[in-house]
Design a protein around this motif. Structure first.
Motif: not given
Lengths: 232, 370
Positions: A46-55, A57-63, A98-105
């Protein structure tokens, strides 16, 4: 007090058996590894997808922020009460997520934009860009996220023992119940020790995984992993 | 050949980056897009490999509409060099260059062999091949960037401000290197810069763009300097354009005159009259500096007794070098050398001006050239 702790730790009978240190430490480790691996299984893609596409990203921070506010202990208890004890493990997965997600992103976003632009301009497909350029350069921060997650899960697993899962927290809770403070202190020390050892192991894994060129780059730019490299 | 046909780019927020613009980049030449920031030069360049799609109009590469090929395939066939090179931090220099052949499906061995050949071609020392980009200087990184762009032997090369992040001395070296490579390879190069000197030096044709994405003038550099189309181009090419235009004027008819010379190591007895400036040479007849008129010489002549010389004019090079040599020499005498740096004689600024004058009025001042 210190002699009491030493005595407790040196007593072989405390280490063996079903309730012994070795078995509890093993369980503790197993739960944590399971929780972090399970979380990474979802959070990394999920982090790779969001980081790669930029789609999203608001979700990552909020989540991530929302998840931090979640009372983990409550979640563990809730799941344990509603279902069976082992389901409480799911709470640890949620905690690690969340820690793994935001780290990846953050890792993907921190890849030098020039390198990504060059990759695109030389004719890499979106997938090639992700695997050949973004992922290798994101590994430092990604692994940082994993280490964060592991420490959080280590600590929470200790507390979560009271729903009957076992683990080193079990010794701690038991010590409190029977008024054995030497046992409580010993358990606390062992939990800290286990956390440090696991973190060291993950640091070693990071060293193995991160390409040498990336490590050198980080060292050379003043090791500022967060944010993009300053453009001169 | 790259052809822009009435291309226009308007972003969603309404800003127009490029106005209806048509431009043809001839095969095998370097064409430079130059202009201040916000003039749409990079936008225009990035339309060629579809990094940016035009809102309307067509871009043709070798007669084919770029929209007919899929972006990744199109880009693999076009070299792309950007500012700060954009090398991959996690790959060695050699593997950075090998990336493109690998994309084409070549084996790792073949790709690396090709990469090594290219790195040699762009003048990167062999011992740097297995280093990582961060271990290289900015200039070296940019050489690798050029090698990487050439890795698939593309007919077309896009260069987006490739040399603007390196210091002036290194930049000049890279520019010379690019001209040398272009002499060997004859690619169709589209080059973006905001530096008019770089544009004039590299471009066989220069397109000056104005803020808002208008084409102000498209001409060979000498014409740009001689006949700027409007006030904008005039101010953009700068105040000393008359002097810079001499870079495009040949020095035919410029005959070096004699000058008194001595060699390092000579004693005062060997020095001629010393009524005039004396040029000091090394044992290979290469100029080392000047001896002012009447300057005393103690014992053997050494380097520290000299006054440093000015720039040197290589015989046959454009007039700009000759005038600069004369203006920068303490003696007012520009030293002319051959390709090996061997002294041939001296010229004065007056001689250069006379040549310019004689070309303007051939009949009147013919005698003055002699």
């Amino acid at each position: 007090m210190i002699t009491d702790i030493a005595a407790w730790l040196l007593d072989p009978s405390n280490w063996t058996g079903d309730e012994g240190v070795l078995r509890q430490a093993w369980l503790h480790l197993l739960y944590c590894l399971f929780a972090v691996c399970a979380a990474a299984l979802f959070a990394v893609p999920l982090g790779l997808y969001i980081g790669h596409t930029g789609r999203g990203s608001v979700f990552v921070v909020g989540f991530s922020n929302a998840m931090r506010a979640l009372p983990t202990l409550g979640l563990v208890t809730g799941l344990a009460v509603l279902f069976r004890g082992s389901v409480a493990l799911a709470a640890l997965v949620v905690l690690a997520f969340p820690a793994v997600l935001s780290g990846t992103y953050a890792g993907v976003r921190a890849v030098p934009s020039q390198a990504v632009d060059a990759a695109k301009g030389m004719g890499m497909t979106s997938k090639q860009r992700l695997w050949q350029v973004e992922l290798p350069n994101a590994l430092t921060l990604l692994m940082g996220g994993v280490r964060n997650a592991m420490l959080q899960v280590m600590a929470t697993t200790a507390v979560a023992a009271y729903v009957g899962l076992g683990g080193l927290g079990q010794l701690l809770i038991e010590g409190q119940t029977i008024g054995r403070y030497d046992q409580m202190a010993s358990a606390a020390i062992l939990i800290a020790l286990l956390a440090v050892l696991v973190d060291l192991a993950l640091a070693g894994l990071t060293w193995l995984l991160v390409p040498r060129g990336v490590t050198l780059t980080a060292a050379n730019t003043g090791a500022r992993p967060r944010g993009r490299r300053k453009q001169r | 050949m790259i052809e822009f046909r009435s291309v226009r780019k308007q972003y969603d927020d309404g800003t127009v980056a490029v106005q209806e613009l048509s431009l043809t980049v001839p095969v095998g030449t370097i064409t430079v897009l130059v202009g201040p920031s916000g003039c749409g030069k990079t936008t225009l360049l990035r339309m060629v490999n579809r990094m940016i799609e035009p809102s309307s109009g067509t871009v043709l590469v070798d007669g084919d509409d770029v929209r007919d090929s899929d972006p990744a395939g199109l880009r693999r066939g076009i070299g792309y060099v950007i500012q700060q090179a954009g090398l991959f931090p996690h790959r060695t220099v050699r593997d950075n260059v090998a990336t493109v052949p690998r994309l084409f499906g070549h084996s790792r061995r073949d790709a690396r062999r090709r990469a090594e050949g290219l790195l040699e071609r762009v003048g990167l020392p062999a011992e740097l091949r297995k280093r990582y980009p961060v271990q290289l200087s900015g200039g070296q990184q940019q050489r690798v960037g050029v090698a990487r762009a050439l890795a698939a032997d593309p007919p077309v090369l896009l260069m987006d401000e490739p040399f603007s992040a390196v210091d002036p001395v290194v930049r000049e070296g890279l520019q010379d290197e690019l001209l040398r490579l272009q002499g060997e390879l004859g690619k169709t190069v589209l080059f973006v810069t905001h530096d008019i000197d770089e544009a004039v030096k590299l471009g066989e044709n220069v397109a000056v763009l104005r803020q808002g994405g208008y084409l102000a003038q498209y001409a060979p550099p000498e014409q740009l300097l001689a006949e700027p189309a409007d006030d904008f181009v005039t101010s953009f090419v700068g105040r000393d354009r008359g002097y810079r235009r001499l870079s495009f004027v040949d020095s035919d008819g410029l005959v070096p005159g004699p000058v008194d010379t001595v060699r390092i190591g000579d004693t005062s007895a060997d020095v001629p009259s010393q009524a005039e400036w004396v040029l000091v040479l090394d044992p290979h007849d290469r100029p080392r500096g000047w001896l002012p008129p009447g300057a005393p010489i103690h014992g053997q002549l050494t380097e520290d007794q000299l006054i440093a010389g000015g720039s040197l004019h290589t015989s046959g090079a454009p007039l700009r070098g000759a005038l600069d040599a004369a203006l920068s020499a303490p003696s007012g005498l520009g030293v002319v050398v051959d390709e090996d740096g061997v002294h041939l004689g001296v010229v004065t600024a007056r001689q250069v001006l006379d040549i310019l004058e004689s070309r303007r009025h051939p009949a009147v001042t013919e005698g003055a050239v002699q």
